[in-house]
Design an enzyme around this catalytic site. Sequence first.
Site, PDB file in Angstrom:
ATOM      1  N   SER A  15       0.844  -1.199   0.000  1.00  0.00           N
ATOM      2  CA  SER A  15       0.000   0.000   0.000  1.00  0.00           C
ATOM      3  C   SER A  15       0.877   1.246   0.000  1.00  0.00           C
ATOM      4  O   SER A  15       2.103   1.161   0.076  1.00  0.00           O
ATOM      5  CB  SER A  15      -0.926   0.015   1.236  1.00  0.00           C
ATOM      6  OG  SER A  15      -0.153   0.096   2.424  1.00  0.00           O
ATOM      7  N   SER A 140      12.096   9.802   6.679  1.00  0.00           N
ATOM      8  CA  SER A 140      11.029  10.777   6.920  1.00  0.00           C
ATOM      9  C   SER A 140      11.664  12.131   7.188  1.00  0.00           C
ATOM     10  O   SER A 140      12.831  12.208   7.582  1.00  0.00           O
ATOM     11  CB  SER A 140      10.200  10.347   8.137  1.00  0.00           C
ATOM     12  OG  SER A 140       9.245  11.339   8.475  1.00  0.00           O
ATOM     13  N   TYR A 153       9.193   6.988  16.684  1.00  0.00           N
ATOM     14  CA  TYR A 153       9.235   6.955  15.225  1.00  0.00           C
ATOM     15  C   TYR A 153      10.387   7.819  14.724  1.00  0.00           C
ATOM     16  O   TYR A 153      11.185   7.391  13.877  1.00  0.00           O
ATOM     17  CB  TYR A 153       7.904   7.456  14.672  1.00  0.00           C
ATOM     18  CG  TYR A 153       7.824   7.523  13.169  1.00  0.00           C
ATOM     19  CD1 TYR A 153       7.848   6.365  12.394  1.00  0.00           C
ATOM     20  CD2 TYR A 153       7.718   8.747  12.505  1.00  0.00           C
ATOM     21  CE1 TYR A 153       7.774   6.421  11.010  1.00  0.00           C
ATOM     22  CE2 TYR A 153       7.628   8.813  11.124  1.00  0.00           C
ATOM     23  CZ  TYR A 153       7.661   7.649  10.378  1.00  0.00           C
ATOM     24  OH  TYR A 153       7.582   7.710   9.008  1.00  0.00           O
ATOM     25  N   LYS A 157      13.887   6.655  12.689  1.00  0.00           N
ATOM     26  CA  LYS A 157      14.269   7.223  11.394  1.00  0.00           C
ATOM     27  C   LYS A 157      15.609   7.951  11.477  1.00  0.00           C
ATOM     28  O   LYS A 157      16.420   7.893  10.537  1.00  0.00           O
ATOM     29  CB  LYS A 157      13.169   8.164  10.894  1.00  0.00           C
ATOM     30  CG  LYS A 157      11.835   7.466  10.610  1.00  0.00           C
ATOM     31  CD  LYS A 157      11.946   6.394   9.539  1.00  0.00           C
ATOM     32  CE  LYS A 157      10.592   5.830   9.144  1.00  0.00           C
ATOM     33  NZ  LYS A 157      10.682   4.844   8.049  1.00  0.00           N
ATOM     34  N   THR A 188      -1.446   8.596   2.671  1.00  0.00           N
ATOM     35  CA  THR A 188      -1.479   7.138   2.771  1.00  0.00           C
ATOM     36  C   THR A 188      -2.143   6.769   4.098  1.00  0.00           C
ATOM     37  O   THR A 188      -2.575   7.637   4.861  1.00  0.00           O
ATOM     38  CB  THR A 188      -0.057   6.548   2.744  1.00  0.00           C
ATOM     39  OG1 THR A 188       0.622   6.897   3.963  1.00  0.00           O
ATOM     40  CG2 THR A 188       0.741   7.076   1.553  1.00  0.00           C
TER      41      THR A 188
END
Length: 264
Positions: A15, A140, A153, A157, A188
């Site tokens: 996806s 990111s 997160y 990254k 997304t």
Amino acid sequence: MSFSNKVIWITGASSGIGKSLAIELSNQNAKLILSSRKMAALELVKKACKNSSNVKVISLDLEDFTNLKPKVDEAISAFGTIDILVNNGGISQRSFVKDTKIAVDKRLMDINYLGTVALTKEVLPHFIKNKKGHFVVTTSIVGKIGTPLRSSYAASKHALHGFFDSLRAEHFKDNIAVTLVCPGFVNTNVSKNALTGDGTPQEKMDVATQNGMLPERFAKFMAKAIKNKKEEVYIAGAKEKLGVYVKRFFPKFLSIMIRKLSVT
């Protein structure tokens, strides 16, 4: 560089960015290996590609990072080689530091960092043997800037940047390239699937994510960055890109700006 007949392995391909990149690269006649945990979704992506006979699907769970060698062997045997590995699989987070259980921190690092690193280390000998290869990593903008509700997160990254910058320097003489792709907001399901403090998915889309760049458009920019072997690229809106440069040259000012961000 042309993608025609290049063998490209994309993780997180069921996806979002991974799916759109797969379709974009198939339109440029690449041979694709698509991986994620969701085999049914991967089969749908395969059908959406230009030439499904040039697409192989392999189930892959990055969290199971100690058992990836058989997956790499399977990927290499699909077309006899791998030219580019796109490390795109991962998961996000939406929770305050004070509310986030350490098990959630660990899971984010296991999937986003250790899973990616483990897969890369299994593919690396193949690239060294061939005296060529290209690692592409979806990080990111928060891999450059830590923001509220994304502490673990952002940490995962940031860690990827450190690892892959080192790898690039070590294997330059082996003709191995590294491209770090830093998305801003992309429309997304990343925010829907993001982990909350207790480890359950958020199950709703952030407004900023909903208003983000369409993944099909993002994939075109990403493919161009890969083709040009960019070392690091920011594919994001003007404000997100500006934040990276403000962080570099005026870090205290950025800290003040980030404190004012909405966290509701």
